[in-house]
Design a protein around this motif. Structure first.
Motif, PDB file in Angstrom:
ATOM      1  N   LYS A 100      -0.518   6.369 -11.777  1.00 35.92           N
ATOM      2  CA  LYS A 100      -0.969   5.273 -10.929  1.00 35.92           C
ATOM      3  C   LYS A 100      -0.748   5.670  -9.470  1.00 35.92           C
ATOM      4  O   LYS A 100       0.345   6.067  -9.097  1.00 35.92           O
ATOM      5  CB  LYS A 100      -0.163   4.017 -11.283  1.00 35.92           C
ATOM      6  CG  LYS A 100      -0.733   2.750 -10.763  1.00 35.92           C
ATOM      7  CD  LYS A 100       0.045   1.580 -11.337  1.00 35.92           C
ATOM      8  CE  LYS A 100      -0.517   0.280 -10.857  1.00 35.92           C
ATOM      9  NZ  LYS A 100       0.233  -0.863 -11.347  1.00 35.92           N
ATOM     10  N   ARG A 101      -1.799   5.589  -8.644  1.00 38.90           N
ATOM     11  CA  ARG A 101      -1.704   5.996  -7.248  1.00 38.90           C
ATOM     12  C   ARG A 101      -2.048   4.835  -6.332  1.00 38.90           C
ATOM     13  O   ARG A 101      -2.797   3.940  -6.700  1.00 38.90           O
ATOM     14  CB  ARG A 101      -2.663   7.144  -6.982  1.00 38.90           C
ATOM     15  CG  ARG A 101      -2.305   8.370  -7.817  1.00 38.90           C
ATOM     16  CD  ARG A 101      -2.934   9.579  -7.314  1.00 38.90           C
ATOM     17  NE  ARG A 101      -2.653   9.719  -5.897  1.00 38.90           N
ATOM     18  CZ  ARG A 101      -2.872  10.824  -5.216  1.00 38.90           C
ATOM     19  NH1 ARG A 101      -3.376  11.850  -5.797  1.00 38.90           N
ATOM     20  NH2 ARG A 101      -2.602  10.885  -3.935  1.00 38.90           N
ATOM     21  N   ILE A 102      -1.512   4.885  -5.132  1.00 39.84           N
ATOM     22  CA  ILE A 102      -1.806   3.869  -4.115  1.00 39.84           C
ATOM     23  C   ILE A 102      -2.976   4.355  -3.269  1.00 39.84           C
ATOM     24  O   ILE A 102      -2.988   5.491  -2.804  1.00 39.84           O
ATOM     25  CB  ILE A 102      -0.583   3.611  -3.219  1.00 39.84           C
ATOM     26  CG1 ILE A 102       0.571   3.039  -4.027  1.00 39.84           C
ATOM     27  CG2 ILE A 102      -0.946   2.668  -2.074  1.00 39.84           C
ATOM     28  CD1 ILE A 102       1.831   2.837  -3.231  1.00 39.84           C
TER      29      ILE A 102
ATOM     30  N   GLY B 253      -4.299  -4.749   1.046  1.00 38.09           N
ATOM     31  CA  GLY B 253      -5.143  -4.914  -0.137  1.00 38.09           C
ATOM     32  C   GLY B 253      -4.891  -3.829  -1.169  1.00 38.09           C
ATOM     33  O   GLY B 253      -4.858  -4.086  -2.366  1.00 38.09           O
ATOM     34  N   GLY B 254      -4.688  -2.605  -0.698  1.00 35.48           N
ATOM     35  CA  GLY B 254      -4.386  -1.506  -1.604  1.00 35.48           C
ATOM     36  C   GLY B 254      -3.030  -1.665  -2.277  1.00 35.48           C
ATOM     37  O   GLY B 254      -2.877  -1.387  -3.472  1.00 35.48           O
ATOM     38  N   LEU B 255      -2.034  -2.117  -1.515  1.00 32.48           N
ATOM     39  CA  LEU B 255      -0.720  -2.378  -2.103  1.00 32.48           C
ATOM     40  C   LEU B 255      -0.801  -3.509  -3.125  1.00 32.48           C
ATOM     41  O   LEU B 255      -0.155  -3.454  -4.168  1.00 32.48           O
ATOM     42  CB  LEU B 255       0.297  -2.722  -1.008  1.00 32.48           C
ATOM     43  CG  LEU B 255       0.722  -1.568  -0.112  1.00 32.48           C
ATOM     44  CD1 LEU B 255       1.567  -2.085   1.045  1.00 32.48           C
ATOM     45  CD2 LEU B 255       1.481  -0.519  -0.900  1.00 32.48           C
TER      46      LEU B 255
ATOM     47  N   ILE C 131      -2.026   6.832   3.619  1.00 31.53           N
ATOM     48  CA  ILE C 131      -2.579   6.400   2.328  1.00 31.53           C
ATOM     49  C   ILE C 131      -4.080   6.691   2.311  1.00 31.53           C
ATOM     50  O   ILE C 131      -4.817   6.236   3.185  1.00 31.53           O
ATOM     51  CB  ILE C 131      -2.320   4.903   2.078  1.00 31.53           C
ATOM     52  CG1 ILE C 131      -0.820   4.625   2.046  1.00 31.53           C
ATOM     53  CG2 ILE C 131      -2.983   4.447   0.789  1.00 31.53           C
ATOM     54  CD1 ILE C 131      -0.469   3.151   1.982  1.00 31.53           C
ATOM     55  N   PRO C 132      -4.553   7.433   1.311  1.00 36.54           N
ATOM     56  CA  PRO C 132      -5.986   7.767   1.277  1.00 36.54           C
ATOM     57  C   PRO C 132      -6.844   6.580   0.872  1.00 36.54           C
ATOM     58  O   PRO C 132      -6.377   5.662   0.205  1.00 36.54           O
ATOM     59  CB  PRO C 132      -6.063   8.864   0.208  1.00 36.54           C
ATOM     60  CG  PRO C 132      -4.898   8.615  -0.681  1.00 36.54           C
ATOM     61  CD  PRO C 132      -3.825   8.033   0.189  1.00 36.54           C
TER      62      PRO C 132
END
Length: 74
Positions: free
Chosen positions: A13-15, A29-31, A68-69
């Motif tokens: 699982k990646r952020i 939103g990504g977090l 963060i990509p």
């Protein structure tokens, strides 16, 4: 202790920065997608943390937006 077969794959699982739940650069939103919570909760916590740290949350947000990509949706 469970053994993992060599044929089984483990999904990591990646952020990522969100491209659908975003207000500025999609960090909150990504977090929220990563932790599977409502983005509004993350945004409120981020604002409270920024106020409690005398604005340091703004610097952290900019650093997170750089590090963060962005998720590549295909």
């Amino acid at each position: 202790m469970a053994k993992i077969n060599q044929t089984e794959t483990v999904k990591v699982k990646r952020i990522y920065r969100s491209d659908k739940d975003r207000m500025l650069w999609g960090v909150c939103g990504g977090l929220a997608e990563y932790f599977e919570v409502d983005p509004t909760i993350i945004r409120l916590l981020w604002v409270l943390g920024t106020l409690a740290s005398f604005g340091f949350g703004i610097v952290l947000y900019i650093i997170a937006a750089i590090i963060i990509p962005k998720k590549n949706r295909r």
